[in-house]
Design a protein around this motif. Structure first.
Motif, short mmCIF file in Angstrom:
data_model
loop_
_atom_site.label_atom_id
_atom_site.label_comp_id
_atom_site.label_asym_id
_atom_site.label_seq_id
_atom_site.Cartn_x
_atom_site.Cartn_y
_atom_site.Cartn_z
N SER A 62 0.85 -1.20 0.00
CA SER A 62 0.00 0.00 0.00
C SER A 62 0.88 1.24 0.00
CB SER A 62 -0.89 0.00 1.23
OG SER A 62 -1.72 -1.13 1.24
N ILE A 63 0.30 2.36 -0.47
CA ILE A 63 1.07 3.60 -0.58
C ILE A 63 0.16 4.78 -0.24
CG2 ILE A 63 0.55 3.81 -3.05
CD1 ILE A 63 3.41 4.91 -3.45
N SER A 64 0.74 5.81 0.34
CA SER A 64 -0.03 7.02 0.65
C SER A 64 -0.21 7.83 -0.64
CB SER A 64 0.70 7.87 1.69
OG SER A 64 1.86 8.46 1.13
N ALA A 65 -1.18 8.72 -0.63
CA ALA A 65 -1.42 9.57 -1.80
C ALA A 65 -0.20 10.46 -2.06
CB ALA A 65 -2.66 10.42 -1.59
N GLN A 66 0.42 10.96 -0.99
CA GLN A 66 1.62 11.80 -1.14
C GLN A 66 2.76 11.03 -1.81
OE1 GLN A 66 2.38 15.00 -0.13
NE2 GLN A 66 0.50 15.55 0.91
N ASP A 67 3.00 9.78 -1.34
CA ASP A 67 4.06 8.97 -1.92
C ASP A 67 3.72 8.55 -3.35
OD1 ASP A 67 5.61 9.22 0.34
OD2 ASP A 67 4.99 7.30 1.20
N LEU A 68 2.45 8.33 -3.61
CA LEU A 68 2.01 8.01 -4.97
C LEU A 68 2.29 9.20 -5.89
CD1 LEU A 68 0.57 5.89 -6.72
CD2 LEU A 68 -1.57 6.93 -6.04
N TYR A 69 2.00 10.40 -5.43
CA TYR A 69 2.27 11.62 -6.17
C TYR A 69 3.78 11.73 -6.48
CZ TYR A 69 3.11 16.65 -6.75
OH TYR A 69 3.53 17.87 -7.20
N ILE A 70 4.62 11.48 -5.48
CA ILE A 70 6.07 11.54 -5.67
C ILE A 70 6.53 10.50 -6.68
CG2 ILE A 70 8.30 11.12 -4.51
CD1 ILE A 70 6.95 12.40 -1.97
N GLU A 71 5.98 9.29 -6.57
CA GLU A 71 6.35 8.22 -7.50
C GLU A 71 5.93 8.56 -8.93
OE1 GLU A 71 8.29 4.99 -8.70
OE2 GLU A 71 8.28 5.69 -6.61
N LEU A 72 4.76 9.15 -9.10
CA LEU A 72 4.33 9.57 -10.43
C LEU A 72 5.27 10.63 -11.00
CD1 LEU A 72 0.50 9.75 -9.72
CD2 LEU A 72 1.57 8.30 -11.46
N ARG A 73 5.70 11.57 -10.16
CA ARG A 73 6.63 12.62 -10.61
C ARG A 73 7.97 12.00 -11.05
NH1 ARG A 73 4.69 17.90 -10.86
NH2 ARG A 73 6.82 18.57 -10.55
N LYS A 74 8.43 10.99 -10.28
CA LYS A 74 9.69 10.31 -10.64
C LYS A 74 9.58 9.65 -12.01
CE LYS A 74 11.23 9.08 -6.00
NZ LYS A 74 11.39 7.95 -5.07
N ARG A 75 8.37 9.20 -12.33
CA ARG A 75 8.13 8.52 -13.60
C ARG A 75 7.69 9.48 -14.70
NH1 ARG A 75 5.89 2.59 -12.12
NH2 ARG A 75 7.13 2.30 -10.24
N LYS A 76 7.91 10.77 -14.46
CA LYS A 76 7.61 11.83 -15.43
C LYS A 76 6.12 11.90 -15.78
CE LYS A 76 12.06 12.69 -16.17
NZ LYS A 76 12.72 13.06 -14.97
N GLN A 77 5.27 11.54 -14.83
CA GLN A 77 3.82 11.67 -15.00
C GLN A 77 3.40 12.95 -14.29
OE1 GLN A 77 2.02 9.43 -16.83
NE2 GLN A 77 3.98 8.44 -17.23
N ASN A 78 3.09 13.96 -15.05
CA ASN A 78 2.80 15.27 -14.48
C ASN A 78 1.33 15.35 -14.06
OD1 ASN A 78 3.29 17.83 -13.63
ND2 ASN A 78 3.22 18.76 -15.66
N ILE A 79 1.05 14.86 -12.85
CA ILE A 79 -0.29 14.88 -12.28
C ILE A 79 -0.21 15.62 -10.95
CG2 ILE A 79 -2.18 13.46 -11.38
CD1 ILE A 79 -1.26 11.21 -13.23
#
Length: 133
Positions: free
Chosen positions: A22-39
């Protein structure tokens, strides 16, 4: 009826599929940014809520108030220490029969359920001395 997902919801859904915890919304946001997903963070929260309403994402709220998200795969049950926050996954589930009965008697579709026990782990019990009962 299958719900159409937005691109943001699809990106989050696919990222959650790759994670083994499981992952927090904040960590999910960070992970998306690392993967160049601008959300944006607000979009992450809205997308998680929409996926939850679709029955594909489950949320678990820790004793700290933090919410953790994962795909609905199987029901998970935990022993969680209120002192150190350690959470231990347990395999037993005494409520599956109850879930089936509730679905039938209330005409209610259950997507998932959680069962969590809160208390003190061995280590924290040793730090606080003997428990009074």
């Amino acid at each position: 009826m299958k719900t159409q997902r937005t691109r943001s919801q699809e990106k989050i859904f696919h990222l959650l599929k790759t994670l083994d915890s499981s992952i927090s919304a904040q960590d999910l946001y960070i992970e998306l940014r690392k993967r160049k997903q601008n959300i944006g963070l607000a979009t992450v929260y809205r997308s998680l809520d929409a996926l939850k309403l679709q029955g594909v994402v489950q949320v678990r709220t820790l004793s700290t108030g933090e919410s953790l998200y994962s795909l609905v795969q199987q029901d998970q049950h935990h022993l969680t220490c209120v002192n150190c926050g350690q959470s231990v996954l347990i395999d037993e589930c005494p409520v599956h029969d109850l879930e089936d009965r509730l679905e039938k008697s209330h005409h209610f579709k259950v997507y998932y359920h959680t069962l969590e026990f809160f208390g003190l782990c061995d280590r924290c019990q040793g730090m606080t001395g003997p428990l009074e009962g």
